[in-house]
Design a protein around this motif. Structure first.
Motif, PDB file in Angstrom:
ATOM      1  N   LEU A 168       0.703  -1.154  -0.063  1.00 46.23           N
ATOM      2  CA  LEU A 168      -0.085   0.235   0.197  1.00 46.23           C
ATOM      3  C   LEU A 168       0.817   1.037   0.482  1.00 46.23           C
ATOM      4  N   ASP A 169       0.553   1.708  -1.037  1.00 51.05           N
ATOM      5  CA  ASP A 169       1.431   3.183  -1.454  1.00 51.05           C
ATOM      6  C   ASP A 169       2.698   2.938  -0.929  1.00 51.05           C
ATOM      7  N   GLY A 170       3.432   1.830  -1.522  1.00 52.77           N
ATOM      8  CA  GLY A 170       5.063   1.559  -1.105  1.00 52.77           C
ATOM      9  C   GLY A 170       5.123   0.962   0.296  1.00 52.77           C
ATOM     10  N   ILE A 171       4.523   0.341   1.099  1.00 52.86           N
ATOM     11  CA  ILE A 171       4.846  -0.052   2.310  1.00 52.86           C
ATOM     12  C   ILE A 171       4.015  -1.693   2.368  1.00 52.86           C
ATOM     13  N   ASP A 172       5.295  -2.159   2.609  1.00 48.39           N
ATOM     14  CA  ASP A 172       4.888  -3.651   2.097  1.00 48.39           C
ATOM     15  C   ASP A 172       3.629  -3.977   3.472  1.00 48.39           C
ATOM     16  N   LEU A 173       3.107  -4.533   3.284  1.00 46.46           N
ATOM     17  CA  LEU A 173       2.217  -4.890   4.558  1.00 46.46           C
ATOM     18  C   LEU A 173       2.121  -7.093   5.142  1.00 46.46           C
ATOM     19  N   THR A 174       3.187  -6.570   4.901  1.00 48.59           N
ATOM     20  CA  THR A 174       3.148  -8.845   5.180  1.00 48.59           C
ATOM     21  C   THR A 174       3.347  -8.797   6.495  1.00 48.59           C
ATOM     22  N   SER A 175       3.179  -9.690   7.187  1.00 50.73           N
ATOM     23  CA  SER A 175       3.207  -9.697   8.545  1.00 50.73           C
ATOM     24  C   SER A 175       4.398 -10.872   9.269  1.00 50.73           C
ATOM     25  N   PRO A 176       5.619 -10.123   9.482  1.00 48.54           N
ATOM     26  CA  PRO A 176       6.182 -11.229  10.518  1.00 48.54           C
ATOM     27  C   PRO A 176       5.839 -12.131  10.884  1.00 48.54           C
ATOM     28  N   GLN A 177       4.845 -11.872  11.437  1.00 52.58           N
ATOM     29  CA  GLN A 177       4.474 -12.933  12.500  1.00 52.58           C
ATOM     30  C   GLN A 177       4.030 -13.836  11.719  1.00 52.58           C
ATOM     31  N   ASN A 178       3.675 -14.112  10.545  1.00 55.24           N
ATOM     32  CA  ASN A 178       3.374 -15.404  10.037  1.00 55.24           C
ATOM     33  C   ASN A 178       3.251 -15.201   7.991  1.00 55.24           C
TER      34      ASN A 178
END
Length: 471
Positions: A168-178
């Motif tokens: 989103l707008d260059g921000i990686d939304l992936t959670s390091p948790q899963n």
């Protein structure tokens, strides 16, 4: 159980839907017909302007009427004035500014059917239905667990959700948790366009072997939107844009709630499915500043807070379970336009605070997950038909959990990509990426060929590899 939901728009929606109908979108290309990043698109009649993204895409939500003019400019290229001719999707090619010339006026062209950069526009109807917009992306499989209050994620081409990255707008939304992205935490009013990355594994590394979906916020207009519907659904959102010749401020906020309890039949008996409710509030803001024709500063902030029930399974319901989570996303980018390319420095942060409780089973867990990234990119045209893209990325991921304690890791990645235009319409692009961490090494390669053949159109071939880090 399939639920058909009827939505009634109460105020402001007619104006907002009209804004979508009268806006224009498209691509800015260079003289090799490759995307030209960060060009400025201006509508002189209204004074509205927008900066094209790194892929050359733009969406200008203003009253552009047939035969209005749009001015396209990027440092190092000749300014062009385009006459729209009524088309809603446009493409414009800018020529390098080798010799000073007067402004060139051209007629607008609609985007041909074989253009390789497909874009999905988010409509008013999409914003009412969390399922609709993602299903319009080719190859996407949307997976939902428990309606609006449940987790939602996507996979591409039949792959796992951990192999598709959402940005989103260059921000990686992936959670390091899963290793996944819960799309139920992202209000659809946060973005107005979706498209797939052309070179996912090279640009984003871990977890992007199936693809990367970009969510682009272009909320450059003011609006008020109120809606209500069945199953206790209520929503309200508002946006405001304040624009000056060199600065644009865009704000958006709102929330929604939904009960979504329902009855179902099983073995000739009727049961009530409860604890499906959700309440969510959100806020977003963007600032774009043209310090000069060569320097661009962009910042964005997105916040969402959700309070939802967790119904459990039919066999083992959890009528009192609850999950609360707050997601915060921040991003700041400095772009310096060069005569033969550009340099960008981006700092971003993703943080999620989640609490889960179920008094029936004495469960009360708390998880704080965050990731910080510094990404530097350099793009330069080395020769007339040879372009180089390099990047360096530093990342730190942290988890503070009541279940597993504190964990953190640091990651470093570097990539090099060359694009060579052999002949007009024939492009060869070899790419290399190296990811390094405390206990791993990973190499990603990609070889992309693009050929335009008369009658047949454009044919693309790609061979490469990808990887996914453990969570």
């Amino acid at each position: 159980m399939l639920k058909n939901i009827l939505y009634v728009l109460v105020t402001g929606t007619c104006c907002q839907a009209l804004a979508w109908a009268i806006g224009v979108s498209g691509f800015v290309l260079n003289d090799n017909l490759e995307p030209l990043p960060y060009a400025t698109v201006t509508h002189p009649k209204t004074g509205s302007w927008v900066i094209a993204d790194e892929e050359g895409r733009f969406l200008l939500q203003t009253a552009v009427e047939p035969y209005d003019s749009l001015v396209f400019y990027r440092y190092g290229y000749r300014e062009k004035t385009l006459v729209t001719a009524g088309a809603k999707q446009l493409k414009i090619s800018l020529q390098r500014d080798a010799i000073p010339m007067d402004v060139v006026e051209v007629k607008g062209q609609a985007i041909p059917g074989n253009t390789p950069w497909e874009t999905v526009i988010v409509t008013e109807t999409d914003q009412m239905n969390s399922l609709g917009v993602f299903q319009r992306v080719p190859g996407i499989l949307l997976k939902t667990y428990g309606g609006r209050a449940g987790i939602s994620n996507v996979g591409m081409d039949g792959g796992q959700a951990e192999h598709t990255k959402i940005v989103l707008d260059g921000i990686d939304l992936t959670s390091p948790q899963n290793g996944q992205t819960d799309l139920s935490e992202i209000p659809l009013v946060f973005f107005q366009q979706m498209f797939q990355s052309r070179y996912p594994s090279i640009d984003y590394g871990s977890g992007s072997m199936d693809g990367v979906i970009h969510l682009s916020p272009w909320f450059n207009r003011s609006f008020v939107n109120v809606a209500t519907g069945t199953f206790g659904y209520k929503s309200a959102s508002a946006g405001y844009r304040l624009a000056f010749p060199n600065t644009a401020v865009q704000l958006i906020g709102g929330g929604f709630s939904s009960i979504e309890d329902y009855s179902f039949s099983l073995n000739d008996s009727t049961y009530n499915r409860e604890n499906n409710g959700i309440e969510q509030t959100f806020f977003g803001g963007r600032v774009q500043f043209l310090q000069s024709r060569k320097t661009i500063i962009k910042t964005s902030l997105f916040l969402s807070s959700s309070d939802r029930g967790v119904a459990g399974s039919i066999s083992f319901p959890s009528p009192n379970a609850n999950r609360k989570n707050t997601l915060s996303l921040a991003n700041a980018t400095l772009i310096r336009i060069l005569n033969s390319g550009h340099i960008s420095i981006q700092v971003s942060r993703r943080a999620n605070d989640e609490q889960y409780s179920d008094p029936d089973f004495a469960v009360n867990s708390h998880h704080e997950v965050s990731s910080q990234r510094l990404k530097m990119k350099w793009n330069r045209r080395l020769l007339k038909h040879l372009e180089a893209n390099t990047s360096l990325e530093l990342c730190n991921e942290m988890i503070n959990s009541s279940d597993i304690g504190n964990r953190d890791r640091s990651l470093t990645a570097a990539s090099v990509s060359l694009a060579y235009n052999v002949t007009p319409g024939f492009v060869v692009r070899p790419s290399f990426r190296r990811d390094v961490g405390e206990s791993f090494r990973a190499t990603t390669t990609d070889f992309n060929v693009q050929v335009k053949i008369p009658v047949l159109g454009q044919i693309r071939g790609r061979v490469g590899n990808g990887f996914r880090l453990p969570t």
